[in-house]
Design a protein around this motif. Structure first.
Motif, mmCIF file in Angstrom:
data_model
loop_
_atom_site.group_PDB
_atom_site.id
_atom_site.type_symbol
_atom_site.label_atom_id
_atom_site.label_comp_id
_atom_site.label_asym_id
_atom_site.label_seq_id
_atom_site.Cartn_x
_atom_site.Cartn_y
_atom_site.Cartn_z
ATOM 1 N N ALA A 2 0.799 -1.220 0.058
ATOM 2 C CA ALA A 2 0.031 0.167 0.041
ATOM 3 C C ALA A 2 0.706 1.230 0.062
ATOM 4 O O ALA A 2 0.424 2.306 -0.622
ATOM 5 C CB ALA A 2 -1.069 -0.125 1.088
ATOM 6 N N LEU A 3 1.780 1.201 0.621
ATOM 7 C CA LEU A 3 2.768 2.440 0.675
ATOM 8 C C LEU A 3 3.555 2.451 -0.736
ATOM 9 O O LEU A 3 3.520 3.850 -1.094
ATOM 10 C CB LEU A 3 4.125 2.068 1.841
ATOM 11 C CG LEU A 3 4.915 3.203 1.927
ATOM 12 C CD1 LEU A 3 4.356 4.430 2.414
ATOM 13 C CD2 LEU A 3 6.206 2.768 2.866
ATOM 14 N N ALA A 4 3.797 1.611 -1.329
ATOM 15 C CA ALA A 4 4.550 1.799 -2.773
ATOM 16 C C ALA A 4 3.261 2.352 -3.547
ATOM 17 O O ALA A 4 3.447 3.240 -4.382
ATOM 18 C CB ALA A 4 4.770 0.586 -3.445
ATOM 19 N N ALA A 5 2.034 1.837 -3.476
ATOM 20 C CA ALA A 5 1.133 2.477 -4.383
ATOM 21 C C ALA A 5 0.582 3.854 -4.119
ATOM 22 O O ALA A 5 0.305 4.705 -5.098
ATOM 23 C CB ALA A 5 -0.414 1.635 -4.271
ATOM 24 N N ASN A 6 0.920 4.231 -2.660
ATOM 25 C CA ASN A 6 0.506 5.702 -2.227
ATOM 26 C C ASN A 6 1.605 6.373 -3.039
ATOM 27 O O ASN A 6 1.431 7.615 -3.335
ATOM 28 C CB ASN A 6 0.641 5.757 -0.701
ATOM 29 C CG ASN A 6 -0.789 5.132 -0.137
ATOM 30 O OD1 ASN A 6 -1.837 5.058 -0.944
ATOM 31 N ND2 ASN A 6 -0.745 4.977 0.879
ATOM 32 N N ARG A 7 2.908 6.114 -2.727
ATOM 33 C CA ARG A 7 4.106 6.577 -3.315
ATOM 34 C C ARG A 7 4.043 6.863 -5.128
ATOM 35 O O ARG A 7 4.079 8.051 -5.502
ATOM 36 C CB ARG A 7 5.380 5.989 -3.092
ATOM 37 C CG ARG A 7 5.660 6.212 -1.637
ATOM 38 C CD ARG A 7 7.191 5.782 -1.431
ATOM 39 N NE ARG A 7 7.366 5.971 -0.094
ATOM 40 C CZ ARG A 7 8.449 5.379 0.609
ATOM 41 N NH1 ARG A 7 9.552 4.673 -0.161
ATOM 42 N NH2 ARG A 7 8.762 5.608 1.940
ATOM 43 N N ALA A 8 3.582 5.894 -5.523
ATOM 44 C CA ALA A 8 3.035 6.117 -7.149
ATOM 45 C C ALA A 8 2.048 6.863 -7.371
ATOM 46 O O ALA A 8 2.263 7.671 -8.317
ATOM 47 C CB ALA A 8 2.982 4.632 -7.443
ATOM 48 N N ALA A 9 1.084 7.079 -6.658
ATOM 49 C CA ALA A 9 0.096 7.785 -6.708
ATOM 50 C C ALA A 9 0.310 9.240 -6.742
ATOM 51 O O ALA A 9 -0.058 10.214 -7.313
ATOM 52 C CB ALA A 9 -1.274 7.538 -5.866
ATOM 53 N N MET A 10 1.241 9.549 -5.666
ATOM 54 C CA MET A 10 1.752 10.635 -5.298
ATOM 55 C C MET A 10 2.682 11.244 -6.334
ATOM 56 O O MET A 10 2.668 12.461 -6.853
ATOM 57 C CB MET A 10 2.354 10.819 -3.882
ATOM 58 C CG MET A 10 1.500 10.358 -2.745
ATOM 59 S SD MET A 10 1.299 11.868 -1.630
ATOM 60 C CE MET A 10 2.607 12.759 -1.267
ATOM 61 N N ALA A 11 3.252 10.183 -6.988
ATOM 62 C CA ALA A 11 4.199 10.815 -7.920
ATOM 63 C C ALA A 11 3.574 11.312 -9.139
ATOM 64 O O ALA A 11 4.086 12.077 -9.946
ATOM 65 C CB ALA A 11 5.335 9.509 -8.144
ATOM 66 N N LEU A 12 2.424 10.366 -9.628
ATOM 67 C CA LEU A 12 1.507 10.624 -10.685
ATOM 68 C C LEU A 12 0.940 12.132 -10.687
ATOM 69 O O LEU A 12 0.710 12.771 -11.482
ATOM 70 C CB LEU A 12 0.834 9.348 -10.962
ATOM 71 C CG LEU A 12 1.290 8.144 -11.650
ATOM 72 C CD1 LEU A 12 0.261 7.211 -11.529
ATOM 73 C CD2 LEU A 12 1.682 8.650 -12.935
ATOM 74 N N ALA A 13 0.588 12.153 -9.242
ATOM 75 C CA ALA A 13 -0.301 13.446 -9.163
ATOM 76 C C ALA A 13 0.835 14.752 -9.053
ATOM 77 O O ALA A 13 0.298 15.743 -9.640
ATOM 78 C CB ALA A 13 -0.740 13.466 -7.622
ATOM 79 N N ALA A 14 2.158 14.536 -8.887
ATOM 80 C CA ALA A 14 3.096 15.631 -8.986
ATOM 81 C C ALA A 14 3.326 15.694 -10.279
ATOM 82 O O ALA A 14 3.612 16.707 -10.832
ATOM 83 C CB ALA A 14 4.247 15.258 -8.285
ATOM 84 N N LEU A 15 3.436 14.604 -11.230
ATOM 85 C CA LEU A 15 3.788 14.697 -12.563
ATOM 86 C C LEU A 15 2.658 15.549 -13.221
ATOM 87 O O LEU A 15 2.681 16.151 -14.158
ATOM 88 C CB LEU A 15 4.020 13.488 -13.322
ATOM 89 C CG LEU A 15 4.310 13.339 -14.656
ATOM 90 C CD1 LEU A 15 5.510 13.900 -14.923
ATOM 91 C CD2 LEU A 15 4.357 11.893 -15.048
ATOM 92 N N ARG A 16 1.268 15.221 -12.796
ATOM 93 C CA ARG A 16 0.288 15.790 -13.619
ATOM 94 C C ARG A 16 0.172 17.388 -13.192
ATOM 95 O O ARG A 16 0.040 17.941 -14.116
ATOM 96 C CB ARG A 16 -1.090 15.417 -12.851
ATOM 97 C CG ARG A 16 -2.370 15.727 -13.398
ATOM 98 C CD ARG A 16 -3.600 15.212 -13.004
ATOM 99 N NE ARG A 16 -3.607 13.825 -12.851
ATOM 100 C CZ ARG A 16 -3.250 12.849 -11.967
ATOM 101 N NH1 ARG A 16 -3.255 13.658 -10.610
ATOM 102 N NH2 ARG A 16 -3.606 11.539 -12.060
ATOM 103 N N VAL A 17 0.568 17.694 -11.798
ATOM 104 C CA VAL A 17 0.606 19.093 -11.672
ATOM 105 C C VAL A 17 1.718 19.647 -12.516
ATOM 106 O O VAL A 17 1.575 20.904 -12.902
ATOM 107 C CB VAL A 17 1.105 19.447 -10.192
ATOM 108 C CG1 VAL A 17 1.234 20.719 -9.804
ATOM 109 C CG2 VAL A 17 -0.449 18.907 -9.551
ATOM 110 N N LEU A 18 3.041 19.307 -12.592
ATOM 111 C CA LEU A 18 4.022 19.827 -13.488
ATOM 112 C C LEU A 18 3.606 19.781 -14.983
ATOM 113 O O LEU A 18 3.691 21.112 -15.549
ATOM 114 C CB LEU A 18 5.352 18.960 -13.188
ATOM 115 C CG LEU A 18 5.909 19.147 -11.848
ATOM 116 C CD1 LEU A 18 7.050 18.235 -11.435
ATOM 117 C CD2 LEU A 18 6.453 20.403 -11.455
#
Length: 161
Positions: A2-18
């Motif tokens: 779940a931690l890996a999925a959360n990190r991946a989701a956060m990375a995708l959200a950051a990429l989306r914002v950038l």
């Protein structure tokens, strides 16, 4: 897991914002002549070249370079904003539109036979948009579960008793 999925989701959200911020700013730059005179002239010359190799020219349609630049600017600005601020369905649609726009940019650059260094920004943006699209397939997003009204009203009835 779940931690890996959360990190991946956060990375995708950051990429989306950038990416959304980047495309919003580049769209605004295409719409505004207030950037700098040399940059505005360079962009005008670039869209004149893009209009000459426009894919629909084969069918007899060649856009006006200024209208072409304005249309691309509005598309980048609005799709970039929706990529950051829109609901998930509009984020997906804006990602698709920006991906198609970057494919068109690479296509135009290939037809213009420019140097390889000129391709780098378009290819990088295309790659990041595809990464965002593919990442959303593999990283599950959390769905908000809202209780039904029946359940809520029964809770209130129990509290009153």
């Amino acid at each position: 897991m779940a931690l890996a999925a959360n990190r991946a989701a956060m990375a995708l959200a950051a990429l989306r914002v950038l990416l959304g911020g980047f495309f919003s700013l580049t769209g605004l730059a295409k719409l505004s002549g207030q950037i700098s005179a040399p940059a505005a002239e360079q962009m005008k010359a670039l869209f004149t070249q893009f209009a000459e190799v426009f894919p629909l020219k084969v069918f007899g349609y060649q856009p006006d370079p200024v209208s072409y630049q304005v249309a691309v600017g509005w598309l980048e600005l609005l799709a970039g904003l929706l990529l950051v601020l829109g609901p998930p369905i509009l984020q997906d649609i804006s990602n698709m539109l920006l991906t198609l726009l970057m494919i068109g940019a690479v296509f135009n650059l290939v037809l213009l036979k420019v140097s390889l260094s000129t391709y780098v920004p378009a290819i990088m943006c295309l790659g990041l948009l595809l990464l965002l699209d593919i990442g959303q397939i593999f990283v599950p997003t959390k769905k908000v579960v809202r209780p039904s009204r029946k359940r809520t009203s029964s809770v209130f009835k129990k509290l009153r008793e």
